[in-house]
Motif scaffolding. Structure first.
Motif, PDB file in Angstrom:
ATOM      1  N   GLN A  77       4.264  -7.588   6.946  1.00  0.00           N
ATOM      2  CA  GLN A  77       4.819  -6.097   7.686  1.00  0.00           C
ATOM      3  C   GLN A  77       4.816  -5.149   6.500  1.00  0.00           C
ATOM      4  O   GLN A  77       4.254  -3.894   7.074  1.00  0.00           O
ATOM      5  N   LEU A  78       5.335  -5.482   5.404  1.00  0.00           N
ATOM      6  CA  LEU A  78       5.519  -4.511   4.771  1.00  0.00           C
ATOM      7  C   LEU A  78       4.141  -4.048   3.970  1.00  0.00           C
ATOM      8  O   LEU A  78       3.993  -2.748   3.851  1.00  0.00           O
ATOM      9  N   GLU A  79       3.283  -4.859   3.689  1.00  0.00           N
ATOM     10  CA  GLU A  79       2.098  -4.750   3.555  1.00  0.00           C
ATOM     11  C   GLU A  79       1.238  -3.714   4.218  1.00  0.00           C
ATOM     12  O   GLU A  79       0.471  -2.802   3.938  1.00  0.00           O
ATOM     13  N   GLN A  80       1.350  -4.282   5.550  1.00  0.00           N
ATOM     14  CA  GLN A  80       0.571  -3.585   6.649  1.00  0.00           C
ATOM     15  C   GLN A  80       1.158  -2.161   6.828  1.00  0.00           C
ATOM     16  O   GLN A  80       0.124  -1.049   6.898  1.00  0.00           O
ATOM     17  N   VAL A  81       2.502  -1.958   6.521  1.00  0.00           N
ATOM     18  CA  VAL A  81       2.833  -0.226   6.351  1.00  0.00           C
ATOM     19  C   VAL A  81       2.327   0.181   5.215  1.00  0.00           C
ATOM     20  O   VAL A  81       1.938   1.517   5.586  1.00  0.00           O
ATOM     21  N   ARG A  82       2.200  -0.323   4.060  1.00  0.00           N
ATOM     22  CA  ARG A  82       1.640   0.113   2.859  1.00  0.00           C
ATOM     23  C   ARG A  82       0.193   0.511   3.375  1.00  0.00           C
ATOM     24  O   ARG A  82      -0.159   1.799   3.149  1.00  0.00           O
ATOM     25  N   ARG A  83      -0.749  -0.349   3.941  1.00  0.00           N
ATOM     26  CA  ARG A  83      -2.016  -0.117   4.047  1.00  0.00           C
ATOM     27  C   ARG A  83      -2.203   0.988   5.155  1.00  0.00           C
ATOM     28  O   ARG A  83      -3.211   1.897   4.852  1.00  0.00           O
ATOM     29  N   GLU A  84      -1.549   1.090   6.063  1.00  0.00           N
ATOM     30  CA  GLU A  84      -1.344   2.234   6.987  1.00  0.00           C
ATOM     31  C   GLU A  84      -1.038   3.438   6.456  1.00  0.00           C
ATOM     32  O   GLU A  84      -1.833   4.412   6.690  1.00  0.00           O
ATOM     33  N   LYS A  85      -0.353   3.556   5.516  1.00  0.00           N
ATOM     34  CA  LYS A  85       0.130   4.989   5.070  1.00  0.00           C
ATOM     35  C   LYS A  85      -0.888   5.190   3.829  1.00  0.00           C
ATOM     36  O   LYS A  85      -1.317   6.258   3.746  1.00  0.00           O
ATOM     37  N   ARG A  86      -1.448   4.187   3.287  1.00  0.00           N
ATOM     38  CA  ARG A  86      -2.637   4.480   2.187  1.00  0.00           C
ATOM     39  C   ARG A  86      -4.107   5.295   3.204  1.00  0.00           C
ATOM     40  O   ARG A  86      -4.533   5.973   2.592  1.00  0.00           O
ATOM     41  N   GLY A  91      -4.214   6.982  -1.469  1.00  0.00           N
ATOM     42  CA  GLY A  91      -3.482   6.373  -2.368  1.00  0.00           C
ATOM     43  C   GLY A  91      -3.394   7.425  -3.780  1.00  0.00           C
ATOM     44  O   GLY A  91      -3.512   8.610  -3.601  1.00  0.00           O
ATOM     45  N   PHE A  92      -3.216   6.901  -4.766  1.00  0.00           N
ATOM     46  CA  PHE A  92      -2.928   7.711  -6.215  1.00  0.00           C
ATOM     47  C   PHE A  92      -4.074   7.470  -7.117  1.00  0.00           C
ATOM     48  O   PHE A  92      -3.963   8.100  -8.186  1.00  0.00           O
ATOM     49  N   GLY A  93      -5.060   6.788  -6.650  1.00  0.00           N
ATOM     50  CA  GLY A  93      -5.905   6.486  -7.655  1.00  0.00           C
ATOM     51  C   GLY A  93      -6.856   7.509  -8.274  1.00  0.00           C
ATOM     52  O   GLY A  93      -7.393   7.685  -9.129  1.00  0.00           O
ATOM     53  N   ARG A  94      -6.938   8.771  -7.316  1.00  0.00           N
ATOM     54  CA  ARG A  94      -7.868   9.741  -7.826  1.00  0.00           C
ATOM     55  C   ARG A  94      -7.016  10.638  -8.538  1.00  0.00           C
ATOM     56  O   ARG A  94      -7.425  11.499  -9.191  1.00  0.00           O
ATOM     57  N   ARG A  95      -5.674  10.326  -8.975  1.00  0.00           N
ATOM     58  CA  ARG A  95      -4.926  11.079 -10.117  1.00  0.00           C
ATOM     59  C   ARG A  95      -4.557  12.501  -9.474  1.00  0.00           C
ATOM     60  O   ARG A  95      -4.409  13.384 -10.674  1.00  0.00           O
TER      61      ARG A  95
END
Length: 103
Positions: A77-86, A91-95
């Motif tokens: 569930q935590l991972e699902q929330v992380r994916r939905e938010k991303r 994400g932060f990959g574009r700096r």
């Protein structure tokens, strides 16, 4: 005798006692456990910021999962929330570093 007063992983006492040393532990009530998890999270963040080690980063995840479990949230569930938010915010990959916003 060394005093610690901190939350430890459940196998730490057996590791301490294996060579014949003794340790004293207690089981925390809900509020003390949550408070200790929050302190442990702060501790692990500081350790990661100091060492930048993969092991400390993994410790951060372990504490985050423990907090989620305490709140009744499974890791999936935590991972699902992380994916939905991303997906919604990225994400932060574009700096990207926000400097200012004007009206």
């Amino acid at each position: 005798m060394t005093m610690y007063h901190k939350l430890v992983r459940h196998r730490i006492p057996e590791t301490i006692e294996a060579p014949g040393r003794k340790c004293v532990v207690r089981v925390l009530d809900d509020q003390a456990y949550l408070d200790s998890l929050h302190r442990k999270l702060e501790e692990e963040v500081q350790e990661y910021l100091t060492t930048h080690s993969l092991e400390e980063l993994a410790d951060l995840l372990e504490v985050a999962y423990a907090i989620a479990e305490f709140r009744g949230v499974r890791p999936e569930q935590l991972e699902q929330v992380r994916r939905e938010k991303r997906e919604a915010r990225g994400g932060f990959g574009r700096r990207l570093f926000l400097l200012q916003v004007s009206d």
